[in-house]
Design an enzyme around this catalytic site. Structure first.
Site, PDB file in Angstrom:
ATOM      1  N   SER A  79      33.809 -25.361  -1.555  1.00  0.00           N
ATOM      2  CA  SER A  79      32.743 -25.446  -0.389  1.00  0.00           C
ATOM      3  C   SER A  79      32.646 -26.241   0.293  1.00  0.00           C
ATOM      4  O   SER A  79      33.103 -27.160  -0.186  1.00  0.00           O
ATOM      5  CB  SER A  79      32.064 -24.790  -1.945  1.00  0.00           C
ATOM      6  OG  SER A  79      30.421 -25.642  -1.654  1.00  0.00           O
ATOM      7  N   TYR A 138      29.070 -26.527 -11.114  1.00  0.00           N
ATOM      8  CA  TYR A 138      29.319 -25.768  -9.471  1.00  0.00           C
ATOM      9  C   TYR A 138      29.485 -27.297  -8.574  1.00  0.00           C
ATOM     10  O   TYR A 138      30.960 -27.104  -8.081  1.00  0.00           O
ATOM     11  CB  TYR A 138      28.369 -25.582  -8.858  1.00  0.00           C
ATOM     12  CG  TYR A 138      28.665 -24.496  -7.477  1.00  0.00           C
ATOM     13  CD1 TYR A 138      29.284 -23.311  -7.868  1.00  0.00           C
ATOM     14  CD2 TYR A 138      28.902 -24.603  -6.582  1.00  0.00           C
ATOM     15  CE1 TYR A 138      29.912 -22.741  -6.909  1.00  0.00           C
ATOM     16  CE2 TYR A 138      28.811 -24.190  -4.806  1.00  0.00           C
ATOM     17  CZ  TYR A 138      30.016 -23.350  -5.516  1.00  0.00           C
ATOM     18  OH  TYR A 138      30.651 -22.143  -4.019  1.00  0.00           O
TER      19      TYR A 138
HETATM   20  P1  NAD Z   1      30.872 -12.744  -5.472  1.00  0.00           P
HETATM   21  O1  NAD Z   1      30.010 -13.032  -7.071  1.00  0.00           O
HETATM   22  O2  NAD Z   1      30.586 -11.582  -4.414  1.00  0.00           O
HETATM   23  O3  NAD Z   1      32.358 -12.191  -6.253  1.00  0.00           O
HETATM   24  C1  NAD Z   1      33.052 -13.303  -7.359  1.00  0.00           C
HETATM   25  C2  NAD Z   1      34.485 -12.604  -7.769  1.00  0.00           C
HETATM   26  O4  NAD Z   1      35.102 -12.893  -8.843  1.00  0.00           O
HETATM   27  C3  NAD Z   1      33.552 -11.141  -9.219  1.00  0.00           C
HETATM   28  O5  NAD Z   1      34.187 -10.380  -7.906  1.00  0.00           O
HETATM   29  C4  NAD Z   1      33.353 -11.323  -9.707  1.00  0.00           C
HETATM   30  O6  NAD Z   1      33.754 -10.650 -10.451  1.00  0.00           O
HETATM   31  C5  NAD Z   1      35.263 -12.953  -9.710  1.00  0.00           C
HETATM   32  N1  NAD Z   1      35.053 -13.210 -11.073  1.00  0.00           N
HETATM   33  C6  NAD Z   1      34.408 -14.168 -11.590  1.00  0.00           C
HETATM   34  N2  NAD Z   1      34.873 -14.315 -12.997  1.00  0.00           N
HETATM   35  C7  NAD Z   1      36.220 -14.456 -13.135  1.00  0.00           C
HETATM   36  C8  NAD Z   1      36.967 -14.341 -13.580  1.00  0.00           C
HETATM   37  N3  NAD Z   1      37.222 -15.173 -14.895  1.00  0.00           N
HETATM   38  N4  NAD Z   1      37.971 -13.887 -13.857  1.00  0.00           N
HETATM   39  C9  NAD Z   1      38.651 -13.437 -12.980  1.00  0.00           C
HETATM   40  N5  NAD Z   1      37.751 -13.011 -11.694  1.00  0.00           N
HETATM   41  C10 NAD Z   1      36.600 -13.220 -11.703  1.00  0.00           C
HETATM   42  O7  NAD Z   1      31.000 -14.512  -5.005  1.00  0.00           O
HETATM   43  P2  NAD Z   1      32.220 -15.002  -3.685  1.00  0.00           P
HETATM   44  O8  NAD Z   1      30.609 -15.500  -3.219  1.00  0.00           O
HETATM   45  O9  NAD Z   1      32.402 -13.406  -2.536  1.00  0.00           O
HETATM   46  O10 NAD Z   1      32.651 -15.829  -4.316  1.00  0.00           O
HETATM   47  C11 NAD Z   1      33.905 -15.752  -4.703  1.00  0.00           C
HETATM   48  C12 NAD Z   1      34.637 -17.371  -3.993  1.00  0.00           C
HETATM   49  O11 NAD Z   1      34.010 -18.353  -2.430  1.00  0.00           O
HETATM   50  C13 NAD Z   1      33.886 -18.362  -5.245  1.00  0.00           C
HETATM   51  O12 NAD Z   1      34.723 -19.231  -5.500  1.00  0.00           O
HETATM   52  C14 NAD Z   1      32.264 -18.673  -5.386  1.00  0.00           C
HETATM   53  O13 NAD Z   1      32.245 -20.228  -5.310  1.00  0.00           O
HETATM   54  C15 NAD Z   1      32.657 -19.596  -3.435  1.00  0.00           C
HETATM   55  N6  NAD Z   1      31.990 -19.798  -2.322  1.00  0.00           N
HETATM   56  C16 NAD Z   1      31.178 -18.636  -1.891  1.00  0.00           C
HETATM   57  C17 NAD Z   1      30.013 -19.128  -0.915  1.00  0.00           C
HETATM   58  C18 NAD Z   1      28.857 -18.441  -0.841  1.00  0.00           C
HETATM   59  O14 NAD Z   1      28.328 -18.100   0.043  1.00  0.00           O
HETATM   60  N7  NAD Z   1      29.298 -17.407  -1.020  1.00  0.00           N
HETATM   61  C19 NAD Z   1      30.721 -20.115  -0.529  1.00  0.00           C
HETATM   62  C20 NAD Z   1      31.181 -21.085  -0.734  1.00  0.00           C
HETATM   63  C21 NAD Z   1      32.345 -20.993  -1.781  1.00  0.00           C
END
Ligand code: NAD
Length: 260
Positions: A142, A155
């Site tokens: 991130s 985080y």
């Molecule tokens: P999201 O909530 O849409 O998806 C996250 C997924 O992870 C969900 O399907 C959830 O069920 C799954 N998950 C959670 N705990 C789990 C576990 N213990 N085992 C297996 N699966 C699990 O979120 P997103 O925004 O798509 O995030 C995905 C990644 O991207 C994360 O690592 C997040 O930190 C990172 N990220 C997101 C953003 C953003 O702005 N959305 C920015 C930078 C990084």
């Protein structure tokens, strides 16, 4: 097709960024594995890909559970063959100032982001080593791998930690042609972000609109969210780059929020 018949496990792929990476990898010819907490949701995401003539399977995998990760990877190898690509993407967010932050939330978040990255790396890298083909490991970092924001102590700590893990994997993996890199997206409108908009508004005492424009996107060059497709395109680039010239790196994809 840049990933033809490559076997790719993507964790947290039933939603958001992971789901888009899975769809995009499938369009590039990969055999994709949707690994997520809930079997039905993982299967549903896989079915959508199969309906578009892609190759996919769903698997229930809590990335913090050692035996679920080990068994899950074994099932994938049996069905699709050795692992070529791991995208360690599963993640959550918890918003709270540090003086109110629950230890249980701290431990849960670090377990998902860091234990999950370690366990899935260990399980997949054995397959990458023994196949003799090498592979590509991609961690979902991130902008918070590079900078800090208030209310996100666990985080920010976890996302910084992934850079260290990536660099060790890059050094150890090189002899086996295994590369490791980190993608560092800015804010992307997924369920993870939708949830934190009202939470941040409450904690900071400002409107949701102000959270979006004056907190989340304030330092971007154009006031725009990064999209799931932007992140998926970077994930294809890392996965298809076929030499150790590009390993141990982290790439920011954040509309210029953070530049380095
Ligand atoms: P999201 O909530 O849409 O998806 C996250 C997924 O992870 C969900 O399907 C959830 O069920 C799954 N998950 C959670 N705990 C789990 C576990 N213990 N085992 C297996 N699966 C699990 O979120 P997103 O925004 O798509 O995030 C995905 C990644 O991207 C994360 O690592 C997040 O930190 C990172 N990220 C997101 C953003 C953003 O702005 N959305 C920015 C930078 C990084």
């Amino acid at each position: 097709m840049r990933l033809k018949d490559k076997v790719a496990i993507i964790t947290g792929a039933a939603s958001g960024i992971g789901k888009k990476i899975a769809e995009t990898y499938a369009r590039e010819g990969a055999k994709v594995v949707i690994a997520d907490l809930n079997q039905d949701q993982a299967d549903a995401a896989a079915k959508e890909i199969i309906a578009q003539n892609g190759q996919a399977m769903g698997i229930k995998m809590d990335v913090t559970n050692e035996s679920e990760v080990e068994n899950g990877v074994a099932v994938v190898i049996k069905k699709f063959g050795d692992i070529d690509i791991l995208v360690s993407n599963a993640g959550i967010q918890v918003i709270n100032p540090i003086d109110k932050f629950l230890f249980s939330d701290w431990k849960r978040l670090l377990a998902i982001h860091l234990d999950g990255a370690f366990l899935t790396t260990r399980a997949c890298i054995k397959s990458m080593y023994s196949s003799g083909h090498g592979g590509s490991i991609i961690y979902m970092g991130s902008t918070h791998s590079k900078v800090a924001s208030p209310l996100k102590c666990a985080y920010v700590t976890a996302k910084h930690g992934l850079l260290g893990l990536c660099r060790v994997v890059a050094k150890e993996g090189a002899a086996h042609n295994v590369r490791a890199n980190v993608i560092c997206p800015g804010f992307v409108r997924t369920p993870l972000v939708e949830k934190q908009i009202p939470e941040q508004a409450k904690e900071l005492g400002i409107s949701e609109d102000d959270v979006i424009h004056k907190v989340m996107l304030k330092d971007t060059v154009d006031g725009e969210f990064t999209t799931t497709q932007d992140v998926a395109d970077v994930a294809v680039f890392f996965a298809s780059f076929d030499s150790n010239a590009l390993t141990g790196q982290s790439l920011l994809c954040s509309h210029g929020w953070v530049m380095e």
